[in-house]
Design an enzyme around this catalytic site. Structure first.
Site, PDB file in Angstrom:
ATOM      1  N   HIS A 153      -3.946 -13.012   4.756  1.00  0.00           N
ATOM      2  CA  HIS A 153      -5.407 -12.592   4.252  1.00  0.00           C
ATOM      3  C   HIS A 153      -6.332 -13.163   5.126  1.00  0.00           C
ATOM      4  CE1 HIS A 153      -8.441 -11.812   1.590  1.00  0.00           C
ATOM      5  NE2 HIS A 153      -7.828 -12.269   0.526  1.00  0.00           N
ATOM      6  N   ASP A 395       0.671   7.470   0.416  1.00  0.00           N
ATOM      7  CA  ASP A 395       1.947   8.473   0.504  1.00  0.00           C
ATOM      8  C   ASP A 395       2.803   8.577   1.641  1.00  0.00           C
ATOM      9  OD1 ASP A 395       3.532  10.588   0.096  1.00  0.00           O
ATOM     10  OD2 ASP A 395       2.492  12.072  -0.138  1.00  0.00           O
TER      11      ASP A 395
END
Length: 448
Positions: A153, A395
């Site tokens: 992070h 995708d």
């Protein structure tokens, strides 16, 4: 059961800059642990795991060219701060198999089982040895595919991370026209250590603890669990309508948003489930995207952390009994969000850069049960919205994900708001103490 079959390091497919990247305070104050998320796919045709893995390795090596910092490592520079060495040490990709079917995971709420669907990170090692990016491809018994991603992070927020993930997915589909990310962290305000803060930064002063307690140590040690809650578009709209009916008569500002209405509802339900005394101070910490709040605004493809937190504080009794109801709570949240402007961001940055050690200000560690960092559990909450992130654009060639979410929530009081299907619904993964979770779920639905 998840069985690890193989693991390898993937490096950029072309030479990339060997530089040490400056990290501003907006990066430095974030946890260096890895945010674990996973995407679930149900391919229409059978996919060979070996073929999928080789394709992912190849496309990842290409994606790491524009996103070369993710192939680097962190180096400590003292004072709880780091620099990012872009040294092409590489990312890690793991192949795994599970004897479970997708339906065995139910609603995919974060548990010890879903944790195994994202790469394991050995935090016993020095930070400088940890890859910043790890990926796990898991093939399920039913033919489903999971992509688990763990990204440090401290190098990227959600928007920056999704910039990388969507780029990688696009390359894996064989598409061209990659938009270059913006890595120069000096674009974010660097801070002036001689300047005094000009705003009241509640979140930098510490968070409320339970009445009668001197610290959060006792609450931090209590057992927690997770739930996955769902709100339909109609339920969200009802909360929004309810909040706006509670506006003061002389109110002339814009309507309360869906986010403010949901956040206010969750805050009230948590205070009620935790059975707070009326005088108990409670806080709601909200993560804010600062890209368009800074002056000048950051470039759209800024890849680092451009978020800061802002905190609302109120007495539990007032949250639950104010005559304006949810509208009052939303007014508290609105003031908290609206104050985050260019001056507020720069004031907070000036404060942080003036600190000899940033360690006490770092929070949100992802490993469950961590004792590091600021405690944001009872009587407090920490909320982050993923609504607006391009989840359905991830995708890899198997179609849109049928689910995306965290594999773990690190601590009591942590929750996310995730978009559901393309119908305005949302999913709310939350971790609370075992003693509070059932009542919270009850109030969450009953009090809409």
């Amino acid at each position: 059961m998840v069985c690890i079959k193989s693991s390898c390091v993937v490096k950029p497919s072309e030479p990339t800059p060997n530089v040490k990247l400056f990290l501003p305070e907006s990066d430095q104050v974030k946890p260096w642990t890895h945010a674990p998320v996973f995407f679930v796919y149900q391919p229409e045709v059978d996919n060979s795991v070996s073929t999928s893995l080789e394709n992912l390795k190849f496309s990842l090596s290409r994606a790491l060219v524009p996103y070369y910092p993710l192939a680097g490592r962190l180096n400590g520079i003292g004072g709880g701060r780091f620099e990012l060495h872009c040294n092409t040490m590489g990312a890690v990709i793991i192949e795994a198999e599970s004897d479970a079917r997708l339906e065995d995971f139910g609603d995919f709420r974060p548990t010890s089982e879903t944790t195994k669907l994202a790469p394991y990170v050995d935090y016993a090692k020095d930070v400088s040895e940890l890859p910043l990016l790890l990926v796990q491809l898991t093939r399920f018994k039913c033919g489903g595919i999971g992509i688990g991603i763990a990204m440090s992070h401290i190098v990227s927020d959600g928007k920056g991370a999704f910039g990388f993930i969507t780029t990688w997915a696009k390359i894996n589909r064989g598409e061209k026209g990659i938009i270059e990310p913006f890595h120069d962290r000096t674009a974010f305000y660097k801070g002036d250590p001689t300047a005094k803060p000009r705003c009241d930064h509640v979140e930098l002063k510490g968070y409320p603890v339970l009445l009668g307690n001197k610290s959060a140590k006792e609450e931090r040690a209590k057992e927690t669990t997770t739930r996955m809650l769902n709100l339909s578009k109609n339920q969200v709209d009802k909360l929004k309508e309810k909040s706006n009916l509670g506006k003061p008569k002389d109110y002339v500002g814009r309507e309360y948003s869906r986010f403010e209405a949901m956040s206010g509802h969750i805050w009230r339900c948590a205070s009620k489930a935790r059975r707070h005394e009326n005088e108990q101070l409670t806080s709601l910490r909200i993560t804010i995207d600062c890209r368009n709040r800074l002056r000048p605004p950051l470039p759209p493809r800024y890849s680092g952390n451009a978020t800061m937190v802002t905190t609302s504080i109120a007495e539990s009794g007032e949250l639950l009994s104010n005559p304006l109801g949810l509208g009052f709570v939303c007014s508290v949240i609105r003031k908290c969000i609206d104050k985050v402007d260019d001056d507020y961001i720069k004031s907070a940055t000036d404060f942080l850069i003036s600190q000899d050690d940033l360690t006490p200000y770092r929070s949100g560690f992802h490993n469950v049960g961590s004792t590091e960092g600021v405690f944001l559990g009872n009587p407090n909450l920490a909320i982050t919205s993923w609504v607006g992130l391009p989840i359905n654009d991830v995708d890899f060639g198997w179609g849109k994900p049928i689910y995306m979410g965290p594999t773990a929530l690190g601590y009591d009081g942590k929750l996310l708001i995730i978009p559901g299907k393309d119908d305005g619904s949302v999913i709310v993964p939350i971790r609370l103490q075992v003693a509070h979770i059932d009542d919270f779920e009850k109030f969450f639905y009953e009090d809409i």
